[in-house]
Design a protein around this motif. Structure first.
Motif, PDB file in Angstrom:
ATOM      1  N   MET A 161    -127.380 167.308  29.013  1.00  0.00           N
ATOM      2  CA  MET A 161    -128.797 167.678  29.105  1.00  0.00           C
ATOM      3  C   MET A 161    -129.030 169.064  28.506  1.00  0.00           C
ATOM      4  N   LYS A 162    -128.113 169.994  28.771  1.00  0.00           N
ATOM      5  CA  LYS A 162    -128.254 171.343  28.213  1.00  0.00           C
ATOM      6  C   LYS A 162    -128.079 171.335  26.699  1.00  0.00           C
ATOM      7  N   MET A 163    -127.181 170.488  26.207  1.00  0.00           N
ATOM      8  CA  MET A 163    -127.020 170.378  24.752  1.00  0.00           C
ATOM      9  C   MET A 163    -128.278 169.812  24.101  1.00  0.00           C
ATOM     10  N   ILE A 164    -128.895 168.832  24.754  1.00  0.00           N
ATOM     11  CA  ILE A 164    -130.150 168.266  24.242  1.00  0.00           C
ATOM     12  C   ILE A 164    -131.245 169.326  24.225  1.00  0.00           C
ATOM     13  N   LEU A 165    -131.326 170.115  25.289  1.00  0.00           N
ATOM     14  CA  LEU A 165    -132.300 171.217  25.313  1.00  0.00           C
ATOM     15  C   LEU A 165    -132.058 172.174  24.150  1.00  0.00           C
ATOM     16  N   LYS A 166    -130.809 172.561  23.962  1.00  0.00           N
ATOM     17  CA  LYS A 166    -130.459 173.541  22.931  1.00  0.00           C
ATOM     18  C   LYS A 166    -130.753 173.012  21.532  1.00  0.00           C
ATOM     19  N   SER A 167    -130.520 171.715  21.324  1.00  0.00           N
ATOM     20  CA  SER A 167    -130.651 171.135  19.988  1.00  0.00           C
ATOM     21  C   SER A 167    -132.062 170.651  19.674  1.00  0.00           C
ATOM     22  N   ILE A 218    -134.377 158.982  24.852  1.00  0.00           N
ATOM     23  CA  ILE A 218    -134.099 157.914  25.826  1.00  0.00           C
ATOM     24  C   ILE A 218    -134.018 156.565  25.116  1.00  0.00           C
ATOM     25  N   ASN A 219    -134.968 156.306  24.238  1.00  0.00           N
ATOM     26  CA  ASN A 219    -135.020 155.015  23.552  1.00  0.00           C
ATOM     27  C   ASN A 219    -133.872 154.825  22.565  1.00  0.00           C
ATOM     28  N   SER A 220    -133.300 155.917  22.105  1.00  0.00           N
ATOM     29  CA  SER A 220    -132.217 155.815  21.118  1.00  0.00           C
ATOM     30  C   SER A 220    -130.930 155.283  21.724  1.00  0.00           C
ATOM     31  N   LYS A 221    -130.856 155.239  23.054  1.00  0.00           N
ATOM     32  CA  LYS A 221    -129.679 154.712  23.767  1.00  0.00           C
ATOM     33  C   LYS A 221    -128.386 155.401  23.326  1.00  0.00           C
ATOM     34  N   GLY A 222    -128.488 156.701  23.142  1.00  0.00           N
ATOM     35  CA  GLY A 222    -127.304 157.490  22.824  1.00  0.00           C
ATOM     36  C   GLY A 222    -127.174 157.863  21.369  1.00  0.00           C
ATOM     37  N   LYS A 223    -127.936 157.209  20.469  1.00  0.00           N
ATOM     38  CA  LYS A 223    -127.772 157.470  19.038  1.00  0.00           C
ATOM     39  C   LYS A 223    -128.218 158.880  18.645  1.00  0.00           C
ATOM     40  N   ARG A 224    -129.208 159.414  19.350  1.00  0.00           N
ATOM     41  CA  ARG A 224    -129.663 160.770  19.017  1.00  0.00           C
ATOM     42  C   ARG A 224    -128.607 161.824  19.341  1.00  0.00           C
ATOM     43  N   LEU A 225    -127.632 161.459  20.164  1.00  0.00           N
ATOM     44  CA  LEU A 225    -126.540 162.397  20.441  1.00  0.00           C
ATOM     45  C   LEU A 225    -125.745 162.704  19.181  1.00  0.00           C
ATOM     46  N   LEU A 226    -125.748 161.790  18.224  1.00  0.00           N
ATOM     47  CA  LEU A 226    -125.017 161.997  16.975  1.00  0.00           C
ATOM     48  C   LEU A 226    -125.603 163.146  16.156  1.00  0.00           C
ATOM     49  N   GLN A 227    -126.821 163.586  16.497  1.00  0.00           N
ATOM     50  CA  GLN A 227    -127.467 164.674  15.764  1.00  0.00           C
ATOM     51  C   GLN A 227    -127.208 166.042  16.393  1.00  0.00           C
ATOM     52  N   ILE A 228    -126.512 166.065  17.519  1.00  0.00           N
ATOM     53  CA  ILE A 228    -126.272 167.342  18.206  1.00  0.00           C
ATOM     54  C   ILE A 228    -125.151 168.099  17.512  1.00  0.00           C
ATOM     55  N   LYS A 229    -125.467 169.302  17.061  1.00  0.00           N
ATOM     56  CA  LYS A 229    -124.482 170.130  16.355  1.00  0.00           C
ATOM     57  C   LYS A 229    -123.704 171.042  17.303  1.00  0.00           C
ATOM     58  N   CYS A 230    -124.224 171.260  18.496  1.00  0.00           N
ATOM     59  CA  CYS A 230    -123.546 172.126  19.476  1.00  0.00           C
ATOM     60  C   CYS A 230    -122.138 171.584  19.735  1.00  0.00           C
ATOM     61  N   ASP A 231    -121.134 172.421  19.539  1.00  0.00           N
ATOM     62  CA  ASP A 231    -119.723 172.029  19.696  1.00  0.00           C
ATOM     63  C   ASP A 231    -119.347 170.857  18.787  1.00  0.00           C
ATOM     64  N   ASP A 232    -120.148 170.638  17.719  1.00  0.00           N
ATOM     65  CA  ASP A 232    -119.912 169.501  16.808  1.00  0.00           C
ATOM     66  C   ASP A 232    -119.898 168.182  17.571  1.00  0.00           C
ATOM     67  N   LEU A 233    -120.716 168.097  18.617  1.00  0.00           N
ATOM     68  CA  LEU A 233    -120.683 166.912  19.473  1.00  0.00           C
ATOM     69  C   LEU A 233    -120.962 165.631  18.684  1.00  0.00           C
ATOM     70  N   GLY A 234    -122.015 165.666  17.857  1.00  0.00           N
ATOM     71  CA  GLY A 234    -122.373 164.464  17.118  1.00  0.00           C
ATOM     72  C   GLY A 234    -121.274 164.014  16.175  1.00  0.00           C
ATOM     73  N   ALA A 235    -120.731 164.963  15.407  1.00  0.00           N
ATOM     74  CA  ALA A 235    -119.665 164.626  14.460  1.00  0.00           C
ATOM     75  C   ALA A 235    -118.416 164.144  15.191  1.00  0.00           C
ATOM     76  N   ARG A 236    -118.108 164.779  16.299  1.00  0.00           N
ATOM     77  CA  ARG A 236    -116.931 164.373  17.081  1.00  0.00           C
ATOM     78  C   ARG A 236    -117.107 162.955  17.637  1.00  0.00           C
ATOM     79  N   LEU A 237    -118.308 162.673  18.128  1.00  0.00           N
ATOM     80  CA  LEU A 237    -118.551 161.348  18.688  1.00  0.00           C
ATOM     81  C   LEU A 237    -118.427 160.279  17.599  1.00  0.00           C
ATOM     82  N   GLN A 238    -118.966 160.577  16.410  1.00  0.00           N
ATOM     83  CA  GLN A 238    -118.859 159.620  15.310  1.00  0.00           C
ATOM     84  C   GLN A 238    -117.400 159.359  14.955  1.00  0.00           C
TER      85      GLN A 238
END
Length: 707
Positions: A265-271, A358-378
């Protein structure tokens, strides 16, 4: 809506693995908590030694373990002044104290209060204004002004740079340290706030909080912080009720999936929100939403394989709070945390962002750059292996513990900085015996803190006794050696260098050489990290070996992976070489004006361990006539000054090198060293003395050759 699709199991597991890789797992979270609680205990012990009336608590994401390197979370240092007694009913009044009655009536909103001044000889209201800390309201009540704990008091008291934010004062983190510190001044109330009494009797679906936690809350009490509610008519007298310790306890009792939800949630806020709508939704609001959900869901819901669904539920609850502009405080539900935070024109855009995530069902997490979260998840979803950052976090935490020890030792030594031998010795004995008493009466982190602080005081005491011995009869007593020996294993080098320095100053060069050889053998430069917390300087990345050791060991790694700078008080002057004496006289009258309250170390001789090791080796081999060893030590000293990135006192090392060059009759090289030193620290630098002394000698030498 929250029926999990088939793929959410896989995505949840991979996302959990990514978060574990960046330090959001049980082991690192527990390590974060343990380290910060240890630093808190050290501050508590130091306060007792200095007879302070305040107690300090580290709060926030760093202490909770609910952060990552990329989130760059700050930490809250709550500074609790214990001189006043806040009571919630007349029966709690005590004679002889400054009693303050907590008033929670219709004039203040939930979560806030007024503090009425009571007499110290009878449980009655005061009717006389005693001083400027109190004001009379329109009903005639004498109330404590909330400006008495102004955040500016912290900055002025410690001469610190920073920014004000209501009741908090933010001190920027030192260069290379990833967190700022928010100093918050507060007053304690030993009893649980009346506005939250009903909450104690309520338990959710999962019996959370537990009975044991509720028992803790009843005995914990609360704090009041000098801050008024938005739009308050009591701007000068309103205080915010803080249940920080209860909230910390709640965080400490979350499971790993719940903490990961909070971090996400904090990563989503930050991004996605803070870059566009700063100050609208806070991490505390996210935490509050999470608490409410945990209390009203079955514990089995919060599991690793369900992480995406758990996060969606949290975001939906946050969406609902924004929609209704209502986020009730978890413990004091009448306090709406969101009141006045969201502008009318911003609200639809924030709702749209949350709905999209919410509607993305997790796909928007791939856009989070904090800690390279999105790239790591991919990459995880593609079954690619990734490097972990847990060792970097562990290195941060071990360094934090080492710097905490240095900080609190110095805090206690400042009061004897210019004391006589007798005063210094008696004060240190008092410190040591008080720490032993606390150790015997405590358990947990307080006991560990005492075991880390006491040996360092023992070494200093032994060195002061040795300095007195040398002054009296040019020898070192068995008592002095015994005290020094009790602290020899605090780290790799600093205490052992004090012992070697003592031997050197009585001319026992053979024992000096043996001690220095032992230190050099222990000092693995692929692992050992220099520790200096004297002032703010740019820290380079730490050694990989240090991080690896930190990741596999607890605070015992301080003994073989850290090397604090070596500190000598003025009353230790007979235990240091004459070349280092100048450092105690670095400040001219003009220079003193450019020193802060925390710069008292400038009256000491302070040097990083590794350059001091090589300097002592050079001088020792010079007296022993071992030329090859002498030149090797000199080369090592030059290399260390040039190549070691994290020296805190490079200018002092250059001053010592300059004097070595003088002894080698390389006067131009010596002058170059002093000028380089002066470039690093233009004021409060003994290089000025050395330059004047050297130029005078060079001029006199030339004059002598002319005649």
């Amino acid at each position: 809506m929250f029926q999990a699709p088939d793929y959410t199991h896989t995505v949840s597991v991979r996302l959990s693995e990514v978060l574990a890789d960046i330090g959001v797992d049980e082991r690192i979270i527990l390590r974060r908590r343990k380290t910060w609680m240890l630093v808190e205990s050290m501050r508590y012990c130091a306060g007792i030694l200095r007879n302070l009336h305040s107690k300090y608590y580290y709060l926030g994401s760093q202490t909770e373990g609910s952060t990552t390197l990329g989130l760059e979370s700050d930490t809250d240092l709550l500074m609790c002044n214990n001189k006043c007694k806040i009571v919630q009913n007349w029966g709690e009044w005590q004679p002889g104290l400054t009693n303050l009655l907590m008033i929670q009536d219709e004039t203040v909103p939930p979560g806030y209060c007024l503090l009425q001044h009571l007499r110290d000889d009878a449980p009655l209201p005061h009717h006389i204004l005693c001083n400027g800390n109190f004001v009379r309201d329109k009903t005639g009540r004498i109330l404590l002004s909330n400006t008495i704990l102004s955040s500016s008091m912290v900055a002025e008291a410690y001469n610190l740079p920073g920014e004000y934010n209501g009741p908090a004062f933010t001190q920027p983190g030192q260069s290379g340290v990833y967190f700022d510190v928010d100093h918050v001044l507060a007053l304690p109330c030993k009893t649980w706030p009346l506005q939250a009494q009903q909450w104690l009797n309520q338990q959710g679906v999962g019996q959370w909080p537990s009975d044991e936690m509720i028992k803790y809350f009843r005995n914990t009490g609360c704090f009041v912080v000098g801050a008024e509610s938005k739009g308050s008519e009591n701007e000068e007298t309103e205080w915010r009720i803080s249940t920080s310790l209860a909230e910390r306890c709640l965080m400490f009792n979350l499971n790993i999936t719940q903490i990961r939800c909070y971090v996400l949630m904090k990563m989503i806020l930050k991004s996605h929100i803070k870059p566009y709508y700063e100050g609208t939704i806070t991490s505390f609001m996210c935490k509050t939403v999470l608490f409410k959900l945990i209390a009203n869901t079955n514990p089995n819901f919060w599991r690793e394989t369900n992480l995406i669904v758990c996060l969606s539920l949290c975001l939906f609850a946050l969406y609902d709070s924004v929609l209704n502009e209502n986020c009730p405080h978890f413990i004091i539900p009448g306090n709406n945390l969101m009141a006045g935070h969201i502008a009318h024109e911003s609200k639809p855009h924030i709702l749209e962002i949350l709905q999209d995530i919410i509607n993305s069902k997790g796909k928007r997490l791939l856009q989070i750059k904090c800690d390279d979260l999105g790239a790591r998840l991919q990459q995880k979803l593609n079954n690619l292996s990734l490097f972990k950052t847990s060792d970097i976090v562990s290195g941060d935490l071990l360094k934090l513990a080492a710097e905490g020890i240095t900080d609190h030792i110095d805090f206690c030594l400042f009061c004897i900085s210019n004391s006589s031998y007798d005063v210094a010795i008696q004060t240190l004995l008092k410190y040591i015996f008080e720490l032993v008493t606390i150790f015997n009466q405590s358990e947990g982190m307080d006991k560990t803190a005492c075991s880390l602080l006491a040996p360092r005081f023992c070494t200093t005491l032994g060195s002061i006794l040795a300095s007195l011995n040398i002054q009296q009869h040019n020898g070192i007593s068995a008592e002095a050696l015994t005290w020094v020996s009790l602290g020899l294993n605090t780290d790799v080098a600093s205490s052992k260098l004090k012992l070697a320095s003592m031997y050197y100053c009585i001319g026992d060069y053979h024992r000096t050489e043996i001690a220095l050889r032992d230190i050099e053998r222990r000092y693995d430069q692929n692992i050992v990290e220099p520790i200096c917390f004297c002032y703010d300087f740019i820290h380079e990345a730490r050694r990989r070996g240090f991080n690896e050791i930190s990741d596999n060991h607890n605070e015992e790694a301080l003994q073989y992976a850290t090397a604090s700078c070596v500190r000598f008080l003025p009353c230790e002057i007979n235990c240091i070489p004459a070349e280092l004496w100048y450092e105690m006289f670095r400040s001219t009258g003009e220079d003193h004006a450019f020193r802060g309250l925390l710069d008292n170390w400038m009256d000491w001789a302070v040097i990083d361990s590794l350059p001091y090791l090589y300097f002592l080796q050079y001088q020792t081999y010079r007296y022993l006539g071992r030329q090859d060893n002498k030149h090797r030590a000199l080369s090592n000293l030059i290399r260390t000054i040039d190549q070691e990135p994290n020296l805190g006192h490079r200018e002092t090392a250059l001053n010592l090198l300059g004097q070595c060059m003088e002894q080698e009759d390389r006067l131009i090289d010596a002058l170059h060293c002093y000028l380089l030193s002066l470039d690093l620290r233009g004021r409060n630098n003994s290089a000025k003395i050395h330059i004047c002394r050297l130029l005078s000698a060079m001029v006199n030498h030339q004059a002598g050759t002319m005649f």
